[in-house]
Write a protein that holds these residues in place. Structure first.
Motif, short mmCIF file in Angstrom:
data_model
loop_
_atom_site.label_atom_id
_atom_site.label_comp_id
_atom_site.label_asym_id
_atom_site.label_seq_id
_atom_site.Cartn_x
_atom_site.Cartn_y
_atom_site.Cartn_z
N LEU A 20 -13.38 89.26 70.97
CA LEU A 20 -12.77 88.09 71.61
C LEU A 20 -13.01 86.84 70.76
O LEU A 20 -12.08 86.06 70.51
N HIS A 23 -10.91 86.81 67.72
CA HIS A 23 -9.52 86.50 68.05
C HIS A 23 -9.36 84.99 68.22
O HIS A 23 -8.41 84.40 67.71
N ILE A 24 -10.29 84.39 68.93
CA ILE A 24 -10.23 82.94 69.14
C ILE A 24 -10.31 82.22 67.80
O ILE A 24 -9.52 81.32 67.50
N ILE A 30 -4.03 77.30 67.71
CA ILE A 30 -3.12 77.28 68.86
C ILE A 30 -3.82 77.38 70.23
O ILE A 30 -3.23 77.03 71.24
N ILE A 31 -5.05 77.87 70.24
CA ILE A 31 -5.71 78.01 71.54
C ILE A 31 -6.45 76.72 71.89
O ILE A 31 -7.21 76.20 71.08
N SER A 32 -6.23 76.24 73.10
CA SER A 32 -6.85 74.98 73.51
C SER A 32 -8.33 75.19 73.82
O SER A 32 -8.76 76.30 74.12
N LEU A 34 -9.86 74.31 76.36
CA LEU A 34 -9.96 74.77 77.74
C LEU A 34 -9.76 76.29 77.83
O LEU A 34 -10.51 76.99 78.51
N SER A 35 -8.75 76.77 77.11
CA SER A 35 -8.49 78.21 77.09
C SER A 35 -9.67 78.97 76.50
O SER A 35 -10.01 80.04 76.98
N ASP A 38 -12.39 79.08 78.99
CA ASP A 38 -11.96 79.93 80.09
C ASP A 38 -12.01 81.41 79.71
O ASP A 38 -12.47 82.23 80.48
N ASN A 39 -11.56 81.73 78.51
CA ASN A 39 -11.60 83.13 78.06
C ASN A 39 -13.02 83.65 77.99
O ASN A 39 -13.31 84.77 78.41
N ASP B 114 -5.38 86.50 79.53
CA ASP B 114 -6.10 85.51 78.75
C ASP B 114 -5.35 85.26 77.45
O ASP B 114 -4.28 85.83 77.23
N SER B 115 -5.91 84.41 76.60
CA SER B 115 -5.16 84.06 75.40
C SER B 115 -5.02 85.24 74.44
O SER B 115 -4.17 85.24 73.57
N LEU B 116 -5.85 86.25 74.64
CA LEU B 116 -5.71 87.45 73.83
C LEU B 116 -4.39 88.15 74.15
O LEU B 116 -3.72 88.69 73.30
N ASN B 119 -1.24 83.74 74.76
CA ASN B 119 -1.68 82.35 74.70
C ASN B 119 -0.64 81.45 75.36
O ASN B 119 -0.98 80.45 75.97
N CYS B 122 -1.28 81.19 78.99
CA CYS B 122 -2.41 80.29 79.26
C CYS B 122 -2.00 78.84 79.14
O CYS B 122 -2.36 78.01 79.97
N ILE B 123 -1.24 78.54 78.10
CA ILE B 123 -0.81 77.15 77.89
C ILE B 123 0.01 76.69 79.10
O ILE B 123 -0.17 75.60 79.62
N LEU B 126 -2.67 77.72 82.75
CA LEU B 126 -4.10 77.48 82.93
C LEU B 126 -4.28 76.08 83.50
O LEU B 126 -3.81 75.11 82.94
N VAL B 130 -10.75 74.09 85.48
CA VAL B 130 -10.97 75.53 85.46
C VAL B 130 -11.95 75.95 86.54
O VAL B 130 -13.15 75.90 86.34
N ARG B 135 -9.70 80.93 91.49
CA ARG B 135 -8.60 81.76 90.98
C ARG B 135 -8.80 83.23 91.32
O ARG B 135 -7.86 83.93 91.71
#
Ligand SMILES: [Zn+2]
Lengths: 359, 480
Positions: A20, A23-24, A30-32, A34-35, A38-39, B114-116, B119, B122-123, B126, B130, B135
């Motif tokens: 994970l 990946h991030i 591109i991933i915020s 917050l995301s 959260d992930n 999730d973003s995996l 993404n 999520c954008i 989300l 949070v 949720r």
């Protein structure tokens, strides 16, 4: 318990986490923020039941150290090495989920950029630890899982108010009474002033107000946004106290040893410990002793000389365990409560024995 | 739903299998609404539950018609199909959806996607704040209301699914009835025609389903259920039985007293009477076992069931021996020889072992002594089968205890032979959390207690005593 099978399952979790994080890392543009949080949060939440089991059943209480009370690990300085050399099991407190509490400030652009970079730095550290010490250092968001509940918060508040000679029941009362840092100094209880440390880098000989100014001027957001001295003071000290409370929690709840490496964290953890009653003190004695000794070893050991290769040799030969045991045995001949032993004597005993590791 | 009756069961290879269990035979079953389509259409469910029926239909209508007109072909409303599309297309789909709803409505799904996985999702969905627990709770509430495929809520969503297929010309409606069906969203819930349309919608949706390609589904479904399983807690259901409050000590004392009187009688007049000794032995063996249940508090345990089965065995045997006596006068001797023959087999095998002998709970040397009690040890046959080659079922028939066999013995045998029914009943709890797909939870903490066996144990014990009395009955008139 089928220890090896359970450990295998734990390694699976570590591997999934590494995936994970990678990946991030590779999609960081591109991933915020917050995301990301959260992930990570969802990942740990989905593994929560298993991790709770691991924490309570797998790791042997005092034989487990938790690298905590830090913003980030200094891998360049090989901080992980003394950590690994001491004690049997090693948990690295994953701080990413705790950043959740800070996300409300994300509307501030300047802050949010810094926030994003901070998180990416943590992700990077985590990846490195997982890749280099897979299975030896276990990543678990232990302080996040020990969520500070409102009643805990009340305890920490009361410890903060307890630093003052005047009686405060709320932060309003505290703020009303203290307009400036001069007021704060005036209202602190006898002898407290010398126990207040603002940063690791400060000069202990400097004046209280000087240290306060130096720290508030040097640090980043969001501290700078705060207006009054009293707000700044409570923000700094409460931060340390909460961190220290976490360490205490780790000791009392899991019976793990918080691995503390800097003066500030140790200082406030000791303030917390001084507030324990006799029963709590007795229960935590073994952990407190180890915490103290590990802190001193961490700061005495020449990390640059204990390089990657020697570390492996020591881990395999078990020499470090032997050294650790000698240090503890020798200290015990002086007093079973290490806090009662002359500080200089502890340092001397440690240094003498450490010579066997550092070559 | 109507419960299926026994006659509706199809007998497959000797086992009863209900129609439902046939349907749920395999986990990945594309006929299964709750398991498969609910996760796929959960986004529609979230919208409908957020806005309510009327407003929900209005908004999904707008979304669905825009989607049907898009240049890129969105082949279905399945989430997994959305997620398989390129980032560009996904962005555009989520934009269309976001245009008509508050993005927070779909935020519960970010606990799974999730973003995996996406993404872009999520954008789009989300929330800024949070709160994970909220949720998760909303997701698990949705599963609760949407899980029953024949519910009104699920039917509404199934309607949207076929409506989309109609819009994209995947299905055509010719008959008037079907066309009228499109009035469905405007019907008020208590309109009787709803029931008719409801079943039509459900069967139509199944037809649509058959033509669908589900290749994108597998990974998504696995993730969906894994996440929901791990993030929510079990809701354990365990059966509680009324506690047995009867004090059996008086009954137990009465049995003991009666058995003791027979012992005295034997000592007094029949010290070598095999019939009396053997039958008292069988009764005493059962009495001791009932004592074990009481003294060791086994009445609600698995052990209690094994014990009860043993007591029933004793009853069958005692009654059989009494019955057979007229025909085979030395049946009492034969019975002993059969039992001792079993011991002989064991002890001979033990004697044959070369070198280190095993240490077990079996006192092998003592068994040999028991075998030797029969002077004609060499003539004792080594036995392997049932006495008189009669299994318990046959025995029960012969001694007129078929009911006992059918209603007690067979059930207790499941426990004795570790058959799955008994294991399921005693060692697993049922989890009633729909997010857990109603799985079984191993009862590690031994919470599940069973119905007490004591009343039945005493019932059988009474029958044994009655049989024993007949053995001791005498026709001789005692003269002065
Ligand atoms: Zn469950």
């Amino acid at each position: 318990m089928n220890k090896s099978r359970v450990f295998e399952e734990l390694l699976k979790v570590q591997k999934e986490y590494l995936n994970l994080l990678k990946h991030i890392e590779s999609n960081k543009e591109i991933i915020s923020s917050l995301s990301i949080i959260d992930n990570v949060l969802i990942f740990w939440r989905a593994n929560q039941k298993f991790i709770e089991y691991i924490l309570s059943e797998y790791f042997k209480s005092e034989e487990t150290s938790v690298f905590t009370a830090i913003r980030k690990i200094n891998l360049i300085d090989n901080e992980q090495i003394p950590f690994l050399l001491l004690n049997k099991f090693h948990i690295y407190d994953d701080r990413i989920p705790t950043y959740l509490d800070l996300q409300s400030d994300l509307s501030n652009d300047k802050f949010s950029t810094k926030f994003h970079n901070d998180i990416l730095e943590l992700i990077n550290d985590n990846i490195q630890i997982l890749e280099r010490y897979f299975g030896s250092i276990i990543l678990i968001p232990i302080s996040f899982m020990e969520k500070i509940e409102s009643e805990d918060r009340e305890i920490v508040d009361s410890i903060f108010f307890g630093l003052f000679s005047s009686e405060y029941n709320s932060f309003e009362e505290y703020r009303d009474d203290n307009a400036s840092i001069d007021d704060i100094r005036k209202h602190l209880d006898d002898g407290v002033e010398s126990h207040i440390i603002f940063s690791v880098d400060e000069n202990p000989k400097d004046d209280f107000i000087q240290r306060f100014r130096a720290y508030t001027n040097s640090t980043e957001l969001p501290l700078k946004e705060l207006k009054s001295d009293s707000e700044k003071f409570s923000f700094i000290i409460m931060g340390y106290l909460i961190q220290a409370y976490n360490c205490l929690n780790i000791m009392l709840h899991h019976k793990f040893v918080p691995y503390i490496r800097n003066r500030t964290s140790l200082n406030y953890t000791l303030i917390m410990i001084s507030g324990l009653n006799d029963d709590g003190r007795t229960k935590a004695q073994g952990m407190i002793n180890k915490m103290l000794v590990y802190y001193l070893i961490h700061n005495s050991i020449d990390k640059s000389r204990v390089g990657e290769s020697t570390e492996k040799v020591f881990l395999e030969s078990g020499v470090n365990k032997e050294v650790e045991k000698t240090i503890f045995d020798e200290l015990c001949t002086h007093n079973h409560d290490f806090m009662k032993i002359e500080f200089q004597l502890i340092v001397e005993i440690i240094n003498r024995n450490l010579k066997r590791i550092e070559y | 739903m109507k419960n299926s009756t026994l006659s509706e069961h199809k007998i497959i290879k000797g086992v009863f299998k209900t129609k439902i269990s046939e349907l749920l035979g395999s986990k990945i079953d594309f006929q299964n609404w709750a398991y498969e389509r609910m996760p796929e259409y959960s986004w529609l469910g979230l919208i409908m539950s957020r806005y309510g029926r009327d407003e929900g239909f209005k908004r999904t209508y707008q979304i669905v018609s825009e989607l049907s007109k898009a240049d890129y072909k969105v082949k279905s409303l399945r989430l997994s199909d959305f997620l398989a599309l390129s980032s560009e297309v996904q962005k555009s789909i989520f934009e269309i959806i976001s245009k008509h709803i508050c993005p927070d409505a779909l935020s519960p799904l970010t606990t799974i996607i999730d973003s995996l996985l996406s993404n872009d999702f999520c954008i789009a969905f989300l929330p800024g704040n949070v709160n994970l627990e909220v949720r998760i709770d909303r997701m698990s509430d949705l599963i609760r209301i949407m899980g029953d495929g024949s519910s009104e809520f699920a039917t509404d969503i199934r309607f949207i699914v076929i409506y989309y297929h109609a819009l994209t010309n995947k299905i055509k409606f010719t008959d008037i009835m079907s066309e009228k069906m499109f009035d469905y969203p405007n019907l008020k819930p208590n309109n009787p025609i709803m029931v008719l349309y409801g079943s039509m919608i459900r069967s139509l949706e199944l037809t649509v389903l058959n033509g669908e390609n589900k290749e994108n589904s597998f990974d998504y479904l696995e993730l969906f259920w894994e996440r929901m399983f791990r993030m929510t807690n079990c809701e354990l259901m365990q059966l509680r039985f009324e506690e047995n409050v009867i004090d059996y000590s008086v009954q137990l004392a009465a049995i003991k007293s009666e058995l003791n009187s027979y012992k005295i009688i034997i000592d007094q007049s029949y010290p070598f009477d095999e019939k009396k000794i053997v039958s008292l032995g069988i009764a005493l063996f059962s009495y001791k076992r009932v004592c074990e249940i009481v003294e060791c508090h086994l009445e609600t345990t698995i052990a209690g069931r094994s014990v009860l089965r043993g007591i029933i065995d004793s009853l069958f045997m005692l009654k059989y021996l009494v019955l057979k006596e007229g025909e085979v006068p030395d049946i009492w001797r034969k019975y002993q020889l059969h039992g001792i023959g079993k011991y002989k087999l064991i002890s001979e095998k033990y004697i044959e072992i070369q070198g280190d002998k095993p240490k077990t709970h079996v006192p092998y040397e003592y068994l040999d002594i028991l075998v030797n009690e029969f002077r004609d040890k060499e003539f004792v046959d080594m036995e392997t089968g049932f006495f008189d080659n009669l299994g318990p079922r046959k025995l029960a028939e012969l001694v007129d205890e078929k009911d006992l066999y059918n209603f007690f013995y067979d059930y207790d045998s499941s426990y004795e032979h570790a058959l799955w029914g008994a294991i399921r009943e005693s060692s697993f709890l049922k989890c009633t959390n729909p997010s857990h797909l109603f799985h079984y939870v191993p009862d590690i903490d031994n919470q599940q207690k069973l119905q007490s066996v004591l009343p039945d144990a005493f019932l059988v014990m009474d029958k044994i005593i009655i049989a024993l009395r007949s053995v001791f009955e005498t026709r001789e008139a005692v003269q002065k």
